[in-house]
Design an enzyme around this catalytic site. Structure first.
Site, PDB file in Angstrom:
ATOM      1  N   THR A  15      48.005  13.305  23.676  1.00 36.06           N
ATOM      2  CA  THR A  15      47.228  12.518  22.709  1.00 36.06           C
ATOM      3  C   THR A  15      46.709  13.356  21.553  1.00 36.06           C
ATOM      4  O   THR A  15      46.647  12.885  20.418  1.00 36.06           O
ATOM      5  CB  THR A  15      46.032  11.850  23.433  1.00 36.06           C
ATOM      6  N   ASP A  59      54.697  13.363  25.966  1.00 32.66           N
ATOM      7  CA  ASP A  59      53.559  12.798  26.679  1.00 32.66           C
ATOM      8  C   ASP A  59      53.546  13.549  28.012  1.00 32.66           C
ATOM      9  O   ASP A  59      54.599  13.749  28.626  1.00 32.66           O
ATOM     10  CB  ASP A  59      53.818  11.303  26.907  1.00 32.66           C
ATOM     11  N   THR A 168      40.563  18.547  38.040  1.00 35.12           N
ATOM     12  CA  THR A 168      41.260  17.289  38.259  1.00 35.12           C
ATOM     13  C   THR A 168      40.858  16.325  37.147  1.00 35.12           C
ATOM     14  O   THR A 168      39.728  16.406  36.661  1.00 35.12           O
ATOM     15  CB  THR A 168      40.893  16.795  39.679  1.00 35.12           C
ATOM     16  N   THR A 279      42.018  17.020  51.968  1.00 39.19           N
ATOM     17  CA  THR A 279      41.251  15.779  52.112  1.00 39.19           C
ATOM     18  C   THR A 279      41.440  14.838  50.924  1.00 39.19           C
ATOM     19  O   THR A 279      41.633  15.274  49.797  1.00 39.19           O
ATOM     20  CB  THR A 279      39.743  16.084  52.294  1.00 39.19           C
ATOM     21  N   GLN A 280      41.361  13.542  51.227  1.00 38.23           N
ATOM     22  CA  GLN A 280      41.398  12.529  50.156  1.00 38.23           C
ATOM     23  C   GLN A 280      40.064  12.487  49.405  1.00 38.23           C
ATOM     24  O   GLN A 280      39.984  11.907  48.326  1.00 38.23           O
ATOM     25  CB  GLN A 280      41.651  11.140  50.754  1.00 38.23           C
ATOM     26  N   CYS A 281      39.025  13.062  50.008  1.00 39.77           N
ATOM     27  CA  CYS A 281      37.706  13.040  49.352  1.00 39.77           C
ATOM     28  C   CYS A 281      37.761  13.878  48.081  1.00 39.77           C
ATOM     29  O   CYS A 281      38.475  14.876  48.023  1.00 39.77           O
ATOM     30  CB  CYS A 281      36.635  13.639  50.253  1.00 39.77           C
TER      31      CYS A 281
HETATM   32  N1  ASP Z   1      49.449  10.082  28.117  1.00 40.52           N
HETATM   33  C1  ASP Z   1      48.797  11.162  27.442  1.00 40.52           C
HETATM   34  C2  ASP Z   1      49.356  12.455  27.984  1.00 40.52           C
HETATM   35  O1  ASP Z   1      48.988  12.870  29.050  1.00 40.52           O
HETATM   36  C3  ASP Z   1      47.327  11.098  27.617  1.00 40.52           C
HETATM   37  C4  ASP Z   1      46.551  12.203  26.977  1.00 40.52           C
HETATM   38  O2  ASP Z   1      47.035  13.042  26.264  1.00 40.52           O
HETATM   39  O3  ASP Z   1      45.355  12.227  27.191  1.00 40.52           O
HETATM   40  O4  ASP Z   1      50.179  13.068  27.355  1.00 40.52           O
END
Ligand code: ASP
Length: 344
Positions: A15, A59, A168, A279-281
């Protein structure tokens, strides 16, 4: 007079460098020169900035290990002449790329700051401008001995600098889009860039930069849920060529204790496949001995991924399997912190 810091910007897409297609109104990647045009303030930083861009910016949902290798190769090629690297990347898979690079760039001793934005840099309210400028300043920052302040792969996003392999993406629309749930921030960005030196990676390097390009993609996630079907679990774990599984279990590392489940896991491990339990947590750690269900998994041969993120677990497994090491060595290294990715 001090030499100007040399920073290399590696533009992969995302983006931050997107523009609206006038016809479809969809966001599409554009040429890097446009990015610099949109951030004239960069010229106010007294750095020598160079850039490299993917021939076709992507992207980040299209990211794969060949792109990681391309980024790593650019870093390797320029390593001796550059003080710090800024990788511009889409947010969607940024945590995977930051994790992968942390394992691939063995003996890294310079900053690799990965950043992007939620709004395109050409938009009035963009977060991209601030993120890019702060990333450049972090890539140029020195400690009191004139050494790079950051000597690891990190993600800079809005108010925080996080360790790459602890991060994350947690929000699809918040400007603070990243979190590190099991490790504190490396820096807090407010009026100043406030580094938390006690959390920065400071391991003794065993040599010069050594890029490990090979990644083995014969891995998968098994994300369990109540009601998961026996035939489907068996089908997935018998997928041809599979070498490693990241099992995303409940809570402190628990899974159904029905015999079919444990038998399938045991059979998988007996076929030489590595099963890592995380873990999923969003926060916390696998503690296999805490509950009977976790202990049974461990008795079946499942190894603990402690507090690894999903992104770090899968990329670490790809990386270690890619080195062609014996299974027992992969297991040993999976349960060893290589570059600050886990707390044992
Ligand atoms: N879909 C975009 C990407 O990961 C989202 C972003 O840039 O925030 O390239």
């Amino acid at each position: 007079m001090k030499a100007r810091k040399k920073i290399l910007i590696i533009y992969t897409g995302g983006t931050i460098g997107m523009i609206e297609n006038p016809e479809s109104h969809a966001l599409e990647p554009f040429d890097f020169d446009h990015l610099i045009d949109n951030v004239p303030k960069i010229r106010m930083l007294d750095y020598e900035i160079s850039n490299f861009q993917f021939s076709k910016p992507i992207d980040s949902s299209a990211m794969n290990p060949s792109h990681w290798a391309e980024i790593a190769a650019v870093i390797e090629k320029n390593y001796d002449n550059i003080d710090g690297f800024v990788v511009l990347h889409g947010t969607d898979t940024m945590a995977y790329t930051a994790s992968a690079l942390s394992f691939m760039l063995e003996n890294l001793d310079k900053p690799v700051i990965v950043t992007g934005s939620q709004l395109p840099i050409g938009e009035v309210r963009t977060d991209g401008e601030e993120n890019l400028i702060t990333a450049l300043q972090i890539a140029a920052a020195e400690d009191e001995n004139g050494r790079p302040m950051v000597r690891e792969v990190a993600i800079l996003f809005e108010n925080y600098l996080w360790r790459g392999n602890r991060s994350t993406k947690y929000s699809a629309d918040n400007f603070n889009a990243f979190k590190s749930n099991n490790y504190p921030e490396l820096a807090r960005i407010g009026l100043d860039i406030n580094f938390k030196k006690q959390y920065l990676l400071r391991t003794e390097k065993k040599g010069s930069l050594n890029v490990k390009y090979d990644m083995d993609t014969n891995v998968l996630f098994l994300n369990i849920f109540p009601g998961i079907r026996k035939d489907l679990v068996s089908y997935i774990l018998n997928a041809p060529g599979i070498k490693g599984v990241v099992l995303k279990s409940f809570g402190a590392g628990n899974a159904p204790n029905e015999s079919w489940f444990l038998d399938t896991i045991r059979d998988t491990i007996n076929r030489g496949i590595i099963v890592v339990n995380i873990t999923q947590c969003t926060n916390g750690c696998v503690m296999p001995m805490r509950y009977m269900t976790g202990k049974e998994l461990s008795d079946a041969g499942c190894i603990s991924g402690y507090d690894l993120t999903s992104e770090a677990a899968i990329t670490k497994l790809m990386h270690l399997l890619g080195q062609g090491l014996p299974t027992e060595e992969v297991k040993r290294l999976m349960t060893t912190s290589l570059c600050g990715e886990m707390t044992i």
